[in-house]
Design an enzyme around this catalytic site. Sequence first.
Site, PDB file in Angstrom:
ATOM      1  N   ASP A   1      -1.420 -33.751  31.739  1.00  0.00           N
ATOM      2  CA  ASP A   1      -0.243 -34.288  32.417  1.00  0.00           C
ATOM      3  C   ASP A   1      -0.535 -35.288  33.537  1.00  0.00           C
ATOM      4  O   ASP A   1      -0.137 -36.456  33.477  1.00  0.00           O
ATOM      5  CB  ASP A   1       0.639 -33.146  32.933  1.00  0.00           C
TER       6      ASP A   1
ATOM      7  N   GLU B   1      -7.660 -28.459  41.998  1.00  0.00           N
ATOM      8  CA  GLU B   1      -6.686 -27.744  42.833  1.00  0.00           C
ATOM      9  C   GLU B   1      -6.948 -27.992  44.315  1.00  0.00           C
ATOM     10  O   GLU B   1      -6.009 -28.192  45.099  1.00  0.00           O
ATOM     11  CB  GLU B   1      -6.733 -26.244  42.520  1.00  0.00           C
TER      12      GLU B   1
ATOM     13  N   GLU C   1       6.367 -20.577  30.072  1.00  0.00           N
ATOM     14  CA  GLU C   1       5.182 -21.417  30.163  1.00  0.00           C
ATOM     15  C   GLU C   1       4.963 -22.213  28.875  1.00  0.00           C
ATOM     16  O   GLU C   1       4.545 -23.364  28.918  1.00  0.00           O
ATOM     17  CB  GLU C   1       3.958 -20.552  30.473  1.00  0.00           C
TER      18      GLU C   1
ATOM     19  N   GLU D   1       8.148 -28.731  38.037  1.00  0.00           N
ATOM     20  CA  GLU D   1       8.223 -29.972  37.250  1.00  0.00           C
ATOM     21  C   GLU D   1       9.638 -30.352  36.832  1.00  0.00           C
ATOM     22  O   GLU D   1      10.028 -31.523  36.882  1.00  0.00           O
ATOM     23  CB  GLU D   1       7.311 -29.856  36.025  1.00  0.00           C
TER      24      GLU D   1
END
Length: 634
Positions: A355, A210, A459, A478
Amino acid sequence: MQWRSIVVGLVVLRLSVSWVLWLAFGLGADVSSGFNFHLGFNLHKFDLLFREEREAELSSCSQRIQGHSYEETASTCAKIEEGPTRTPYLNLFDGNRDEYVRRYSSFPDALRAKMKDMAKEMFYFGYENYMKYAFPEDELNPIDCEGRGPDVLNPSNININDVLGNYSLTLIDTLDTLLVLGNVTEFQRAVKLVIDTVSFDKDSTVQVFEANIRILGSLISAHILLTDPKHPFGEVGFKDYDNELLHLAHDLAVRLLPAFENTGTGIPYPRVNLKTGVPQDSVNETCTAGAGSLLVEFGILSRLIGDSTFEWVARRAVRALWNLRSNETGLLGNVVNIQTGQWVGKQSGLGAGMDSFYEYLLKSYILFGEKEDYRMFKAAYESIQNHMRRGRESCNEGEGDPPLYVNVNMFSGEIMNTWIDSLQAFFPGLQVLNGDIDDAICLHAFYYAIWKRFGALPERYNWQLKAPDVLFYPLRPELVESTYLLYQATKNPFYLHVGMDILQSLEKNAKVRCGYATLHHVVDKSKEDRMESFFLSETCKYLYLLFDEDNPLHKSDNKYIFTTEGHVVPIDQRFREKQWNDLSPCEALPEPEPNNQLPLSNTSNCNRIPEERRYALPLKSVYMRQIDHMVGVF
């Protein structure tokens, strides 16, 4: 045929004969025909319904003949029995009468301008309230109009502490969005605020992934845009700027380096304390995406400052993960032990934990031109197509279930569960970047159908139960990202309608007193008091770019790409040049394509999108209806 490529988060392919001509450079996936599951809807059902209705009509005629005189019924029954052969279901959709075509096939310029303004207002409502009520803290609580920082009273609250490091996260993450919106004055003010107020000498334990994508990536992007001699956004530099953002980025990266030390595999620890290094109680498990999605930012930093250390440790981690893939399927798991190299999580999918690993294999190749990166991406993509993809072979032709990518066991390829998560909605955008437009269209349509049903993306969504498994939506970008990239690749107005639906849903369901709030429950629309930084960094940015046809990123002759956090970086020759020799040369690989351009796989199978589809829907109405029905839209 002449074409030019513009990379704006993708290699946008345009043909000189028409700005809406589509190209599909598919990888020729091998799709297994023996699927032991069912998505819940199939075109064969229409055939059965048609037959049942026809048999009922014939049966009714038979009964009428038995109860009445032949003369009264013969002519009617003869018409049924001698009627034309069954009309294929696809032919029942006349483009002039179909509601999908009527709704999606055009988008007026005035409406586009209205949506562009709406996206800009959405961004500024969140940004200005953050600056008013939250700065210098990391995030805005938009319901209570307060700032939020790390949860110091509960260090185990990793949902908060992995992201918030007490370093004005939202301001930093938002820097290049200000430029995309054309606000040079506020961009310069924000940069000066960062220079004057931000320090990473903090007793904060943050997640390496992050901190890398949100902070390091944004600092690098803003620095490059400030100093870019090509000035895509005009003259944005200011007097006395002395590479302070680059120095901040370097300082942060040095503080992240301890994560790569003392691991048995070279795969980094998931967290570091910015002041003291890896915590003594740190776990030895990390996810594939977290450890394998550092190469873009670390690689650019290395090439900007001439120090190979950062790229080398990031590339070593990618290679270590890659070497742990299954010999049978070529797939990777989602959680690995960094000391032993044993897979703790054996699920292989496209969403959480996996991902951006795939994303950065391709984007690293595009940026750095390293053949190794593309070789890994191509092999990974082929394994995904062979083992995760289910449904009919072609998105826009044939019968059967629509294509869908499912979670499988990395060793056997067998389905592990019947849910997919919202992070997977990034994958159509990556498929666009790879040139696999047709599959991107179909997968995107599936996620859009979920959005239409709930006004948000849960989610996790269970495709077998047609219901959410995990109900919250934290304003993720996304689906918007893939919508934007598909519009850039196709110029089809359908995607403008998708963007408008998303924009209006966010206004209706997420807007609160001081910003936009996480949806706690996508059905009842209850909210949580949190606005994550990626809402301004990505969601608003992609929505604005979708409707801003004249944005400098779209008009510039230069090529740009987006990081996984949506930060703009140029594809520049200087990032393809190293000031050092490889310390760990990889195995011999095929020669690069001429001019270091992205190789387009199976170029002999490069087919144009059919003429009749250039101005129609990207997905035939029958298949769009099929997906909507499968998701439960109607």
